[in-house]
Design an enzyme around this catalytic site. Structure first.
Site, short mmCIF file in Angstrom:
data_model
loop_
_atom_site.label_atom_id
_atom_site.label_comp_id
_atom_site.label_asym_id
_atom_site.label_seq_id
_atom_site.Cartn_x
_atom_site.Cartn_y
_atom_site.Cartn_z
N GLY A 57 0.79 -1.23 0.00
CA GLY A 57 0.00 0.00 0.00
C GLY A 57 0.82 1.28 0.00
N TRP A 59 2.17 2.90 -2.53
CA TRP A 59 1.71 3.82 -3.58
C TRP A 59 0.34 4.41 -3.21
CZ3 TRP A 59 3.12 2.76 -9.37
CH2 TRP A 59 4.50 2.62 -9.47
N ASP A 93 -7.27 -10.93 -8.42
CA ASP A 93 -6.19 -11.11 -9.39
C ASP A 93 -6.49 -10.19 -10.57
OD1 ASP A 93 -4.53 -11.92 -11.40
OD2 ASP A 93 -4.77 -14.06 -11.02
N LYS A 158 5.30 -0.59 -14.29
CA LYS A 158 6.69 -1.05 -14.15
C LYS A 158 6.94 -2.09 -15.23
CE LYS A 158 7.67 -3.74 -10.56
NZ LYS A 158 7.80 -3.89 -9.10
C1 LIG Z 1 6.14 -4.61 -5.70
S1 LIG Z 1 4.61 -5.05 -4.99
C2 LIG Z 1 3.71 -3.60 -5.12
C3 LIG Z 1 4.13 -2.57 -4.15
C4 LIG Z 1 3.20 -1.42 -4.09
N1 LIG Z 1 3.29 -0.61 -5.27
C5 LIG Z 1 3.50 -0.54 -2.89
O1 LIG Z 1 3.97 0.57 -3.06
O2 LIG Z 1 3.26 -0.98 -1.79
C6 LIG Z 1 3.94 -6.10 -6.18
C7 LIG Z 1 2.61 -6.63 -5.85
O3 LIG Z 1 2.02 -7.19 -7.00
C8 LIG Z 1 1.06 -8.13 -6.54
N2 LIG Z 1 0.63 -8.99 -7.66
C9 LIG Z 1 1.36 -9.82 -8.41
N3 LIG Z 1 0.59 -10.41 -9.31
C10 LIG Z 1 -0.66 -9.95 -9.14
C11 LIG Z 1 -1.90 -10.21 -9.76
N4 LIG Z 1 -1.99 -11.05 -10.77
N5 LIG Z 1 -2.97 -9.56 -9.32
C12 LIG Z 1 -2.90 -8.69 -8.30
N6 LIG Z 1 -1.75 -8.42 -7.68
C13 LIG Z 1 -0.65 -9.05 -8.09
C14 LIG Z 1 1.82 -8.85 -5.47
O4 LIG Z 1 0.90 -9.47 -4.58
C15 LIG Z 1 2.60 -7.74 -4.81
O5 LIG Z 1 1.97 -7.30 -3.64
#
Ligand SMILES: C[S@@+](CC[C@H](N)C(=O)[O-])C[C@H]1O[C@@H](n2cnc3c(N)ncnc32)[C@H](O)[C@@H]1O
Length: 854
Positions: A57, A59, A93, A158
C-alpha cells in the site's frame, strides 16, 4: 539472521528504506511514485486513481497524500491491504474478469484519471519465464487500465528490460500520445525495472484485441526455450502486428533468433574477438573458466571493480564499459596481441630507403617532411598550452591552484597563465623546486630526468615519446599532488600545535562528539562512511535551522580574517623571513584552509594584534581546556555558541530532542531556517519536498582520490544554497534589535535596587501612618491629612539631598560655620581633605584588620 541477510542483499536498507520508515510509508517503493509524480505531476490533478497490484500500500499512501481530498482511490492486489484512510481496496487477481467486475461495481460510471501498476509476479522460476510473466502482467494491467481510463488519462507501469520491452513500448505508443520510460532515482540501479509513463490516453473507440493479447504481442517463451525459429513459430504472431524485421532488429541488444535472454560469454572471446564492443553489448556476463582466463583474473589490472563489472554487463554505464575495453587492451598487450604503433619516423625512413629517387627529389621530400614535422610539433605544443590554460582556469575556479614555491622566491610574473614558468604548471614548478633543492625529496632524482634530458626528449618529437612523456608527466603530477597533500597535512599539524581552538575542534571530532550532519545513522546502517556522503540530511538540518555542518569550522575562521588582512601570509613569511613573500605564495596562503595557521612564535607584536582582534571570538573552550598558554587567543562564551555545541554533544538518539530544545530556547537563528519555516507554515513547501530536495547533487559526491585540502575547502563552500527571503532577514534583524535593546545586567540591577528602595519607603510610610492612626490626640481629619502626606512622601521618588561643596580657600579660608550666601546642606572641603580622608580610612582599616596582614 534474516536481518543480516537484508543488509547485504543489494544494500536493501538504503536511504529510501530509512526515509520510508521515518515517514511512515509501508514500502520504500513509495518514493518511486513520489519521484515519478514530481517529474510528471499527475496526482495533484487526479480525481480518481486505480492502483493495480497495490499491496502493501505504499503507492496508495502516496496517492492519498497527494491527490485532492475528495478524490476516489481504489487499490487491488492478490493479498489484503491494511486499511488506508479514504482508500478502497480489494483482494483480486488483476488478470481476471472478477477483478474487472469488482472495479466496475466500485467505480460505477466513473473514469479513472490515473491507473498505476507496480505489479511483480511471484518470480523464482527460470529467468525467461520470470521476464515473460512480468511482461504478461504488464499487458494485463494495460488491458484493465484501458477499460477504466478517462480520455487524456495517465497509465504508469513497471516494466522489466527484457526481450519483450520494445513490444510493450510499441503497444503503449499506439494507445497514448506520450510514452516515456524513466527510472526514478529511488529505483535501484541493479534492478532491471523501468517505469513507463504513458500520458494522454487516446481512448480509441475500438482497440484491436491483438494489442492486448500476450500471444500476439510477445515472443512465446516456450518457443524461445525450445529454440524455435521465430518465423516458424505458429504461436508467434508478432509479424502481423509489428513487422519485426523493421522494428525489432537488435533494439534490445539480443540477436534475432537468439531467444536466450541471459547470455554468458567467455573472457577469451572478449579478449580475442575483433569486435569487443558487440561482445559486451550481447552478453550479460563475462566468465573466467579456463586456466588462462583465471590467470587474467589474478593480474593487477583486473581490479575488484573490473571483476564486478564482468558479473552483470547489463547494468553498466559508459565509464564501466570504457574500463572493460581498457582492460582488454592491457590483456592483449600482455599476450602480445596488441603492439603499440611504431613511431612514424621509422616507417618514413624505411620507405625512404626502399625508394629510389634522385637527389633533388630526396632533398625536396626531406624538406617537406621536416616542415610537416615542425608544423605537427607546433600544433601539439599549442594544444598542450591550451590544455594547460584550460586546466589552470578550471583549477583557479575550483580554488585548486597550488603554487608550489612555498618558502621560495618566485617572480610574480610566474602567476601569469600560459607562460613557460607558469606557477600552476606542476611539472615546471617541480623542475624549479628541484633546482632549488626544495621539496623534491619526495620525488627522487631517478624518477626525474634532468632538464637536458627533457629537452632532448622534447626535441625528438616522435609520437611514442610524446605518449611516454605524457605518462611521465602524469606520474610526476601525481607525485606532486602527494607532495601537496603531505604539505597540507604538515600545515594542519602546525595549526593544531599553535591554535588551541583548532586543537580542541580536532580532539572533539576525534571523539566523535561533534557529529556533522552526515545523515541519521540507523542502528542497522553498516557503512559509516555513507552517511557522510548523504549530505541530503545537511539540507534537512539546515531546513530545521539547527546548524550548519561547517559552522564549527567557520567559527574559528571568522576572527582570523581581520588578522589576515594585516598579515596575509604568515607561513610564507616564516619560510622566508628575509624576503617579502611572492604573490603566488600570498595567493596560496590566502586560501581559507590556511586561515588557521598560527602566527610564527617570534613575531610577538603581530600576535598581540591578532589577540586583540580575536578577543571577542565566540568559543568558550579556554575554560574547558585550562590551557593557559593559549588562553589569550579566546575570550569567553557567548551563550548562543555554547548552546549550539550542546546540541551536538548528544547521543545519536537524542539528537532530535536536542535540536527541538535548542530551537525552543534560541529560536531559529539563520535566515535560511526562518525562510524554510515560513514556507512550511504557509504550505509553500512540505516536509517531503524538503527531504527530497535533500538528495541533490551535493549528496553523493564521489570523494575518492581527491586531496584532503581540496575536500576541506569543499566542505566549507560546496554546499547547497538554501534560499532566504527578505522577510526572514527582517524577522531576524528585528529579533536582534529587540535583543540589543534589552537592559544589560547592571541596569537591571540598578532598577532592582530602585524598586527595593521604593518598597522600603512605602513600608516605612505605612508604619508611620499606623503610628499616626493610633494617636488619640489628633482628630480624624488631621489624621487623614497626615497619613496622606506621609504616603505621598513615601511614594515619591526619594530626592537626593544635594550637598553643596565649598572649597575652603580664598574668602572661605579659615571661616567657621556657614559661609555667607550658602543655603541648604553644604560641606567644607580643602585641597588636602580628600587625601587626608582617604589616609584616615586606610589607617582605620589597617587597625581593624589587627595584625592579620603581617
Ligand atoms: C512490488 S509489490 C507492489 C508494491 C506497491 N506498489 C506498494 O507501493 O506498496 C507487487 C505486488 O504485486 C502483486 N501482484 C502480483 N501479481 C498480481 C496479480 N496477478 N494480481 C494482483 N496483484 C498481483 C503482489 O501481490 C505484490 O503485492
Amino acid at each position: 539472521m534474516g536481518k543480516a541477510k537484508k543488509k547485504t542483499g543489494k544494500g536493501r536498507l538504503d536511504k529510501y528504506y530509512k526515509l520510508a520508515k521515518e515517514q511512515g510509508y509501508r514500502a520504500r517503493s513509495a518514493f518511486k511514485l513520489i519521484q515519478l509524480n514530481k517529474k510528471y505531476d499527475f496526482l495533484e490533478s487526479a480525481r480518481c486513481c486505480i492502483d493495480l497490484c497495490a499491496a502493501p500500500g505504499g503507492w496508495l499512501q502516496v496517492a492519498s497524500k497527494y491527490m485532492p481530498t475528495n478524490s476516489v482511490i481504489v487499490g487491488v492486489d492478490l493479498v489484503p491491504i491494511k486499511p488506508i484512510p479514504r482508500v478502497v481496496t480489494f483482494v483480486a487477481d488483476i488478470t481476471t474478469v472478477h477483478c474487472r467486475n469488482l472495479l466496475r461495481g466500485e467505480l460505477k460510471d466513473w473514469k479513472a484519471d490515473v491507473v498505476l501498476h507496480d505489479g511483480a509476479p511471484n518470480v523464482g522460476t527460470a529467468w525467461v519465464q520470470d521476464a515473460y510473466a512480468q511482461s504478461e502482467l504488464v499487458l494485463m494491467s494495460l488491458k484493465l487500465a484501458v477499460g477504466f481510463l478517462a480520455k487524456g488519462g495517465t497509465f504508469i507501469t513497471k516494466v522489466f528490460r527484457s526481450a519483450d520491452y520494445n513490444n510493450l513500448i510499441w503497444v503503449f505508443s499506439q494507445l497514448f500520445a506520450k510514452v516515456e520510460a524513466t527510472k526514478p532515482p529511488s529505483s535501484r540501479d541493479v534492478s532491471a525495472e523501468i517505469f513507463v509513463v504513458c500520458r494522454e490516453f487516446l481512448a480509441p473507440k475500438h482497440i484491436d484485441p491483438k494489442f492486448l493479447d500476450p500471444k500476439h504481442v510477445f515472443k512465446d517463451p516456450g518457443s524461445a526455450l525450445s529454440g524455435h525459429d521465430k518465423g516458424s513459430s505458429a504461436n508467434n504472431a508478432l509479424a502481423n502486428v509489428f513487422q519485426p524485421e523493421k522494428k525489432r532488429r537488435r533494439r534490445d541488444g539480443y540477436d534475432d533468433g537468439d531467444y536466450t535472454l541471459f547470455t554468458k560469454t567467455s573472457a577469451s572471446e572478449f579478449v580475442h574477438n575483433s569486435e569487443p564492443v558487440s561482445v559486451l553489448g550481447l552478453a550479460n556476463k563475462i566468465t573466467f573458466e579456463t586456466e588462462e582466463e583465471k590467470r587474467w583474473l589474478g593480474l593487477g589490472i583486473t581490479t575488484p571493480d573490473i571483476k564486478v563489472n564482468f558479473e552483470d554487463l547489463k547494468v553498466l554505464g559508459k565509464g564501466d564499459f570504457k574500463a572493460l575495453l581498457k582492460w582488454r587492451i592491457a590483456v592483449r598487450e600482455e599476450l602480445g596481441l596488441e603492439v603499440r604503433t611504431k613511431p612514424t619516423a621509422e616507417f618514413t625512413e624505411a620507405v625512404e630507403i626502399s625508394e629510389v629517387v634522385d637527389e633533388e627529389q630526396q632533398i625536396q621530400e626531406e624538406l617537406e617532411r621536416r616542415n610537416a614535422e615542425a608544423a605537427a610539433k607546433e600544433k601539439r605544443s599549442r594544444r598542450r598550452t591550451n590544455e594547460i590554460k584550460t586546466k589552470t582556469i578550471q583549477r583557479l575556479q575550483l580554488q585548486m591552484t597550488a603554487p608550489l614555491d612555498i618558502g621560495l622566491e618566485q617572480n610574480d610574473a610566474s602567476l601569469s597563465m600560459g607562460q613557460d614558468d607558469d606557477v600552476f604548471d606542476l611539472v615546471n614548478t617541480q623542475r624549479e623546486l628541484r633546482k632549488r633543492g626544495g621539496i623534491s625529496k619526495l620525488v627522487s632524482d631517478e624518477e626525474m630526468p634532468s632538464d637536458e634530458e627533457e629537452e632532448v626528449e622534447e626535441m625528438d618529437g616522435s609520437e611514442e615519446e610524446a605518449v611516454d612523456s605524457e605518462e611521465e608527466r602524469e606520474r610526476r603530477i601525481s607525485a606532486l599532488e602527494a607532495d601537496l597533500d603531505s604539505m597540507y597535512n604538515a600545515y594542519r599539524e602546525k595549526a593544531k600545535e599553535r591554535n588551541a581552538k583548532y586543537r580542541v575542534e580536532a580532539a572533539r571530532k576525534e571523539k566523535g562528539q561533534l557529529e556533522e550532519w552526515g545523515g541519521l545513522k540507523g542502528e542497522d546502517d553498516e557503512s559509516g562512511n555513507d552517511s557522510s556522503e548523504d549530505g541530503g540530511w545537511e539540507v534537512v538540518a539546515a531546513a530545521k535551522g539547527v546548524g550548519d555542518p561547517s559552522s564549527d569550522e567557520s567559527d574559528y575562521d571568522e576572527p582570523i580574517s581581520g588578522w589576515k588582512r594585516k598579515r596575509a601570509n604568515p607561513a610564507a613569511t616564516k619560510c622566508n623571513d628575509a624576503q617579502p613573500p611572492s604573490r603566488a605564495t600570498q595567493v596560496w596562503f590566502s586560501q581559507d584552509i590556511f586561515k588557521e595557521v598560527g602566527e610564527p612564535d617570534d613575531d610577538d607584536e603581530h600576535e598581540h594584534e591578532h589577540v586583540d582582534m580575536v578577543s571577542n571570538s565566540s568559543l568558550s573552550l579556554q575554560d574547558d581546556q585550562g590551557d593557559k598558554s593559549s588562553a589569550s587567543d579566546f575570550e569567553i562564551v557567548p551563550a548562543e555558541s555554547r548552546g549550539d555545541t550542546d546540541m551536538w554533544d548528544v547521543d545519536g538518539d537524542n539528537v532530535d530532542q536536542a535540536k527541538q530544545a535548542h530551537i525552543q530556547t534560541y529560536g531559529l537563528t539563520t535566515a535560511e531556517a526562518v525562510t524554510l519555516a515560513q514556507q512550511l507554515v504557509s504550505r509553500r513547501t512540505t516536509k517531503t519536498h524538503l527531504l527530497n530536495d535533500g538528495f541533490n547533487r551535493y549528496s553523493l559526491n564521489d570523494k575518492e582520490g581527491l586531496p584532503s585540502w581540496f575536500l576541506d575547502n569543499e566542505a566549507k563552500h560546496y554546499k547547497p544554497n538554501v534560499p532566504i527571503t527578505k522577510e526572514a532577514v527582517a524577522i531576524l534583524r528585528a529579533r536582534q534589535r529587540a535583543l540589543d535593546s534589552r537592559p544589560i545586567k547592571k541596569i537591571a540591577e540598578a532598577k532592582g535596587r530602585k524598586k527595593l528602595r521604593t518598597a522600603q519607603r512605602v513600608e516605612r510610610a505605612i508604619k508611620r501612618a499606623e503610628g499616626v492612626n493610633a494617636t488619640a490626640e489628633m482628630s480624624e481629619r488631621e489624621k487623614a491629612q497626615q497619613i496622606e502626606k506621609l504616603m505621598r512622601k513615601g511614594m515619591a521618588k526619594g530626592k537626593k539631598t544635594e550637598v553643596k561643596v565649598i572649597v575652603a580657600k580664598g574668602a572661605h579660608k579659615g571661616i567657621k560655620g556657614r559661609p555667607r550666601g550658602v543655603k541648604g546642606r553644604y560641606a567644607m572641603v580643602d585641597a588636602r581633605m580628600k587625601k587626608e580622608v582617604r589616609a584616615k580610612k586606610r589607617s582605620e582599616k589597617a587597625k581593624g584588620n589587627g595584625g592579620r596582614r603581617r
